[in-house]
Write a protein that holds these residues in place. Structure first.
Motif, mmCIF file in Angstrom:
data_model
loop_
_atom_site.group_PDB
_atom_site.id
_atom_site.type_symbol
_atom_site.label_atom_id
_atom_site.label_comp_id
_atom_site.label_asym_id
_atom_site.label_seq_id
_atom_site.Cartn_x
_atom_site.Cartn_y
_atom_site.Cartn_z
ATOM 1 N N VAL A 114 0.651 -1.208 0.000
ATOM 2 C CA VAL A 114 0.166 -0.059 0.002
ATOM 3 C C VAL A 114 0.870 1.159 -0.028
ATOM 4 C CG1 VAL A 114 -1.752 1.377 1.311
ATOM 5 C CG2 VAL A 114 -1.870 -1.178 0.920
ATOM 6 N N ASP A 115 1.844 1.167 0.891
ATOM 7 C CA ASP A 115 2.788 2.381 1.026
ATOM 8 C C ASP A 115 3.460 2.456 -0.550
ATOM 9 O OD1 ASP A 115 2.390 3.011 3.547
ATOM 10 O OD2 ASP A 115 4.285 2.245 4.249
ATOM 11 N N LEU A 116 3.962 1.566 -1.296
ATOM 12 C CA LEU A 116 4.603 1.358 -2.341
ATOM 13 C C LEU A 116 3.867 2.242 -3.433
ATOM 14 C CD1 LEU A 116 7.310 0.862 -3.917
ATOM 15 C CD2 LEU A 116 6.307 -1.513 -4.308
ATOM 16 N N ILE A 117 2.209 1.685 -3.396
ATOM 17 C CA ILE A 117 1.386 2.263 -4.480
ATOM 18 C C ILE A 117 1.153 3.694 -4.085
ATOM 19 C CG2 ILE A 117 -0.996 2.091 -5.181
ATOM 20 C CD1 ILE A 117 -0.757 -0.918 -4.728
ATOM 21 N N SER A 118 0.986 4.070 -2.934
ATOM 22 C CA SER A 118 0.898 5.451 -2.607
ATOM 23 C C SER A 118 1.920 6.149 -2.914
ATOM 24 C CB SER A 118 0.506 5.492 -1.275
ATOM 25 O OG SER A 118 0.397 6.876 -0.590
#
Length: 149
Positions: A114-118
């Protein structure tokens, strides 16, 4: 004093640089998701970047084009996630304690994804802002040149 015409580009560029660093840190967290020992003898602890607004403290009080003096974003540090490690029974593991329990890193792959996509989406948004600025400048120059392209 920064050039007012290009201040939006420097803000977007700073956002892109910060998000690139965030993606690198997330990749490091994912790479160490199974590291049960680090140099300090403990399992790997998840890390996160700390962002803050970059502010022009030398800004003139009469500059109404950027009343807050914002210059973008900057990375001010790295924090370590101190949530407890999960303990799993794995007898025979080289890092198991006397009871066969192994402390695993506090890295959650879904959270990291999720952090990577954000971070990736934020990077793309800043890149799009830079692209739009370039296109507007090209159109402006074209109009100033008499419509020739």
């Amino acid at each position: 004093m920064p050039n007012r015409l290009f201040s939006s580009t420097s803000i977007s560029a700073s956002g892109m640089a910060a998000e690139r660093q965030r993606m690198e840190l997330v990749a490091n967290n994912i790479a160490n998701a199974n590291s049960t020992r680090t140099a300090d003898g403990q399992p790997y602890r998840r890390k996160q970047l700390i962002f803050s607004a970059a502010v022009d403290s030398a800004r003139s009080p009469f500059d109404d084009t950027n009343p807050l003096g914002l210059l973008g974003v900057e990375v001010t540090g790295v924090s370590t996630d101190n949530t407890p490690f999960d303990m799993v029974e794995i007898p025979g593991h080289p890092h198991a304690d006397a009871n066969g329990m192994v402390a695993l890193p506090n890295v959650s792959l879904p959270t990291e994804m999720v952090d990577l996509i954000s971070a990736s989406r934020s990077y793309e948004a800043n890149l799009r802002a830079l692209t739009l600025f370039r296109e507007m400048m090209e159109q402006t120059l074209s109009l100033l040149a008499g419509g020739r392209r």
